[in-house]
Design a protein around this motif. Structure first.
Motif, PDB file in Angstrom:
ATOM      1  N   TYR A  22       0.833  -1.192   0.000  1.00 14.69           N
ATOM      2  CA  TYR A  22       0.000   0.000   0.000  1.00 14.69           C
ATOM      3  C   TYR A  22       0.872   1.248   0.000  1.00 14.69           C
ATOM      4  CZ  TYR A  22      -3.833  -3.158   0.785  1.00 14.69           C
ATOM      5  OH  TYR A  22      -4.745  -4.160   0.635  1.00 14.69           O
ATOM      6  N   VAL A  23       0.496   2.192  -0.850  1.00 15.84           N
ATOM      7  CA  VAL A  23       1.238   3.431  -1.038  1.00 15.84           C
ATOM      8  C   VAL A  23       0.483   4.539  -0.319  1.00 15.84           C
ATOM      9  CG1 VAL A  23       2.099   5.073  -2.744  1.00 15.84           C
ATOM     10  CG2 VAL A  23       2.081   2.640  -3.267  1.00 15.84           C
ATOM     11  N   PRO A  24       1.169   5.309   0.534  1.00 21.72           N
ATOM     12  CA  PRO A  24       0.486   6.423   1.211  1.00 21.72           C
ATOM     13  C   PRO A  24      -0.035   7.451   0.213  1.00 21.72           C
ATOM     14  CG  PRO A  24       2.607   5.967   2.235  1.00 21.72           C
ATOM     15  CD  PRO A  24       2.538   5.141   0.996  1.00 21.72           C
ATOM     16  N   LYS A  25      -1.158   8.041   0.553  1.00 21.62           N
ATOM     17  CA  LYS A  25      -1.818   8.993  -0.334  1.00 21.62           C
ATOM     18  C   LYS A  25      -0.982  10.259  -0.546  1.00 21.62           C
ATOM     19  CE  LYS A  25      -6.334  11.155  -0.869  1.00 21.62           C
ATOM     20  NZ  LYS A  25      -7.643  11.360  -0.257  1.00 21.62           N
ATOM     21  N   SER A  26      -0.181  10.605   0.431  1.00 24.03           N
ATOM     22  CA  SER A  26       0.567  11.862   0.373  1.00 24.03           C
ATOM     23  C   SER A  26       1.821  11.791  -0.502  1.00 24.03           C
ATOM     24  CB  SER A  26       0.967  12.277   1.793  1.00 24.03           C
ATOM     25  OG  SER A  26       1.791  11.281   2.359  1.00 24.03           O
ATOM     26  N   MET A  27       2.229  10.597  -0.953  1.00 23.07           N
ATOM     27  CA  MET A  27       3.450  10.464  -1.749  1.00 23.07           C
ATOM     28  C   MET A  27       3.221  10.905  -3.182  1.00 23.07           C
ATOM     29  SD  MET A  27       5.025   6.866  -0.418  1.00 23.07           S
ATOM     30  CE  MET A  27       6.598   7.078  -1.213  1.00 23.07           C
ATOM     31  N   THR A  28       4.262  11.500  -3.770  1.00 23.23           N
ATOM     32  CA  THR A  28       4.209  11.864  -5.178  1.00 23.23           C
ATOM     33  C   THR A  28       4.695  10.686  -6.016  1.00 23.23           C
ATOM     34  OG1 THR A  28       6.457  12.730  -5.197  1.00 23.23           O
ATOM     35  CG2 THR A  28       4.690  14.278  -4.613  1.00 23.23           C
ATOM     36  N   GLU A  34      11.218   6.272  -6.307  1.00 18.69           N
ATOM     37  CA  GLU A  34      12.458   6.140  -5.546  1.00 18.69           C
ATOM     38  C   GLU A  34      12.347   5.095  -4.439  1.00 18.69           C
ATOM     39  OE1 GLU A  34      13.528   9.982  -4.094  1.00 18.69           O
ATOM     40  OE2 GLU A  34      13.687  10.845  -6.102  1.00 18.69           O
ATOM     41  N   LYS A  35      11.239   5.121  -3.710  1.00 19.17           N
ATOM     42  CA  LYS A  35      11.109   4.235  -2.555  1.00 19.17           C
ATOM     43  C   LYS A  35      10.931   2.774  -2.948  1.00 19.17           C
ATOM     44  CE  LYS A  35       8.709   3.543   1.779  1.00 19.17           C
ATOM     45  NZ  LYS A  35       7.705   4.040   2.700  1.00 19.17           N
ATOM     46  N   TYR A  36      10.109   2.498  -3.973  1.00 25.10           N
ATOM     47  CA  TYR A  36       9.769   1.121  -4.334  1.00 25.10           C
ATOM     48  C   TYR A  36      10.464   0.627  -5.591  1.00 25.10           C
ATOM     49  CZ  TYR A  36       6.129   1.950  -0.901  1.00 25.10           C
ATOM     50  OH  TYR A  36       5.457   2.270   0.247  1.00 25.10           O
ATOM     51  N   GLY A  37      11.181   1.510  -6.284  1.00 19.27           N
ATOM     52  CA  GLY A  37      11.918   1.096  -7.477  1.00 19.27           C
ATOM     53  C   GLY A  37      11.023   0.767  -8.653  1.00 19.27           C
ATOM     54  N   LEU A  38       9.945   1.505  -8.824  1.00 20.57           N
ATOM     55  CA  LEU A  38       9.008   1.269  -9.922  1.00 20.57           C
ATOM     56  C   LEU A  38       9.315   2.190 -11.089  1.00 20.57           C
ATOM     57  CD1 LEU A  38       5.669   1.068  -7.916  1.00 20.57           C
ATOM     58  CD2 LEU A  38       7.034  -0.821  -8.777  1.00 20.57           C
ATOM     59  N   LYS A  39       8.847   1.792 -12.259  1.00 21.00           N
ATOM     60  CA  LYS A  39       8.957   2.643 -13.434  1.00 21.00           C
ATOM     61  C   LYS A  39       7.920   3.754 -13.317  1.00 21.00           C
ATOM     62  CE  LYS A  39      10.700  -0.989 -16.386  1.00 21.00           C
ATOM     63  NZ  LYS A  39      10.472  -1.794 -17.591  1.00 21.00           N
ATOM     64  N   GLY A  41       5.373   4.811 -15.153  1.00 20.02           N
ATOM     65  CA  GLY A  41       3.971   4.447 -15.377  1.00 20.02           C
ATOM     66  C   GLY A  41       3.409   3.605 -14.249  1.00 20.02           C
ATOM     67  N   ALA A  42       4.198   2.658 -13.771  1.00 24.76           N
ATOM     68  CA  ALA A  42       3.756   1.804 -12.666  1.00 24.76           C
ATOM     69  C   ALA A  42       3.626   2.612 -11.384  1.00 24.76           C
ATOM     70  CB  ALA A  42       4.723   0.650 -12.471  1.00 24.76           C
ATOM     71  N   ALA A  43       4.537   3.565 -11.171  1.00 20.62           N
ATOM     72  CA  ALA A  43       4.464   4.405  -9.976  1.00 20.62           C
ATOM     73  C   ALA A  43       3.225   5.285 -10.003  1.00 20.62           C
ATOM     74  CB  ALA A  43       5.724   5.257  -9.860  1.00 20.62           C
ATOM     75  N   TYR A  44       2.906   5.825 -11.171  1.00 21.95           N
ATOM     76  CA  TYR A  44       1.708   6.654 -11.304  1.00 21.95           C
ATOM     77  C   TYR A  44       0.447   5.837 -11.025  1.00 21.95           C
ATOM     78  CZ  TYR A  44      -1.872   9.600 -13.412  1.00 21.95           C
ATOM     79  OH  TYR A  44      -2.996  10.338 -13.625  1.00 21.95           O
ATOM     80  N   THR A  45       0.379   4.642 -11.595  1.00 22.30           N
ATOM     81  CA  THR A  45      -0.781   3.776 -11.379  1.00 22.30           C
ATOM     82  C   THR A  45      -0.880   3.355  -9.919  1.00 22.30           C
ATOM     83  OG1 THR A  45      -0.528   2.951 -13.632  1.00 22.30           O
ATOM     84  CG2 THR A  45      -1.920   1.664 -12.153  1.00 22.30           C
ATOM     85  N   ALA A  46       0.248   3.034  -9.300  1.00 18.87           N
ATOM     86  CA  ALA A  46       0.250   2.640  -7.892  1.00 18.87           C
ATOM     87  C   ALA A  46      -0.212   3.794  -7.006  1.00 18.87           C
ATOM     88  CB  ALA A  46       1.648   2.185  -7.479  1.00 18.87           C
ATOM     89  N   ARG A  47       0.198   4.994  -7.351  1.00 18.30           N
ATOM     90  CA  ARG A  47      -0.209   6.158  -6.562  1.00 18.30           C
ATOM     91  C   ARG A  47      -1.706   6.402  -6.698  1.00 18.30           C
ATOM     92  NH1 ARG A  47      -0.703  11.685  -7.020  1.00 18.30           N
ATOM     93  NH2 ARG A  47      -0.251  11.673  -9.245  1.00 18.30           N
ATOM     94  N   LYS A  48      -2.242   6.216  -7.899  1.00 18.52           N
ATOM     95  CA  LYS A  48      -3.669   6.430  -8.132  1.00 18.52           C
ATOM     96  C   LYS A  48      -4.512   5.338  -7.461  1.00 18.52           C
ATOM     97  CE  LYS A  48      -3.799  10.151 -10.495  1.00 18.52           C
ATOM     98  NZ  LYS A  48      -4.426  11.341  -9.947  1.00 18.52           N
ATOM     99  N   LYS A  49      -4.064   4.081  -7.556  1.00 19.79           N
ATOM    100  CA  LYS A  49      -4.817   2.972  -6.956  1.00 19.79           C
ATOM    101  C   LYS A  49      -4.509   2.811  -5.473  1.00 19.79           C
ATOM    102  CE  LYS A  49      -3.809  -0.637  -9.416  1.00 19.79           C
ATOM    103  NZ  LYS A  49      -3.726  -1.832 -10.246  1.00 19.79           N
ATOM    104  N   ARG A  50      -3.425   3.452  -5.020  1.00 21.52           N
ATOM    105  CA  ARG A  50      -2.926   3.406  -3.648  1.00 21.52           C
ATOM    106  C   ARG A  50      -2.311   2.066  -3.257  1.00 21.52           C
ATOM    107  NH1 ARG A  50      -7.389   6.355  -0.087  1.00 21.52           N
ATOM    108  NH2 ARG A  50      -7.719   8.153  -1.400  1.00 21.52           N
ATOM    109  N   PHE A  51      -2.006   1.227  -4.228  1.00 20.15           N
ATOM    110  CA  PHE A  51      -1.282  -0.009  -3.950  1.00 20.15           C
ATOM    111  C   PHE A  51      -0.681  -0.525  -5.239  1.00 20.15           C
ATOM    112  CE2 PHE A  51      -5.276  -1.720  -5.437  1.00 20.15           C
ATOM    113  CZ  PHE A  51      -4.917  -2.860  -6.118  1.00 20.15           C
ATOM    114  N   PHE A  52       0.284  -1.435  -5.110  1.00 21.98           N
ATOM    115  CA  PHE A  52       0.782  -2.190  -6.250  1.00 21.98           C
ATOM    116  C   PHE A  52       1.085  -3.594  -5.760  1.00 21.98           C
ATOM    117  CE2 PHE A  52       4.651  -0.669  -4.327  1.00 21.98           C
ATOM    118  CZ  PHE A  52       5.572  -1.677  -4.519  1.00 21.98           C
ATOM    119  N   VAL A  53       1.182  -4.530  -6.685  1.00 25.61           N
ATOM    120  CA  VAL A  53       1.424  -5.916  -6.331  1.00 25.61           C
ATOM    121  C   VAL A  53       2.906  -6.207  -6.549  1.00 25.61           C
ATOM    122  CG1 VAL A  53       0.821  -8.313  -6.781  1.00 25.61           C
ATOM    123  CG2 VAL A  53      -0.918  -6.536  -6.983  1.00 25.61           C
ATOM    124  N   LYS A  54       3.577  -6.556  -5.465  1.00 24.94           N
ATOM    125  CA  LYS A  54       5.002  -6.840  -5.501  1.00 24.94           C
ATOM    126  C   LYS A  54       5.228  -8.199  -6.154  1.00 24.94           C
ATOM    127  CE  LYS A  54       8.828  -7.303  -2.264  1.00 24.94           C
ATOM    128  NZ  LYS A  54       9.150  -7.344  -0.837  1.00 24.94           N
TER     129      LYS A  54
END
Length: 98
Positions: A22-28, A34-39, A41-54
């Motif tokens: 789960y990604v905190p809502k306040s993160m850009t 930087e924190k999770y090492g995502l690309k 597009g994946a970082a943007y989607t994770a921020r919008k959905k508030r999670f990503f699957v490791k």
């Protein structure tokens, strides 16, 4: 992990597990990258959905060699092959070739 003396070397197995992170809502998006090492597009989607699957794209099935029964496994694989590829002409030729 190595041990000294007469003890043997231990090999640690790393398990590949899929889990929601789960990604905190306040993160850009840049902070998520930087924190999770995502690309980007994946970082943007994770921020919008508030999670990503490791480990989403890595295969998760691990076969224990001590419990592997080839008769059962190959029978299941044959059923899956027949049910999924019976309409495909090259696969039918391959099936008849065996």
């Amino acid at each position: 992990m190595e041990q000294q003396g007469n003890q043997s070397n231990l090999i640690e197995k790393t398990e590949i597990r899929r889990q929601r992170v789960y990604v905190p809502k306040s993160m850009t998006t840049n902070q998520v990258m930087e924190k999770y090492g995502l690309k980007p597009g994946a970082a943007y989607t994770a921020r919008k959905k508030r999670f990503f699957v490791k480990n989403y794209s890595r295969p998760q099935l691990c076969v224990d060699p001590t419990k592997f029964d080839p008769d059962i496994c190959y029978r299941i694989a044959g059923r899956v092959f027949k049910s999924n590829y019976i309409q495909n002409t090259p696969s039918v030729c391959f099936l008849n070739f065996q």
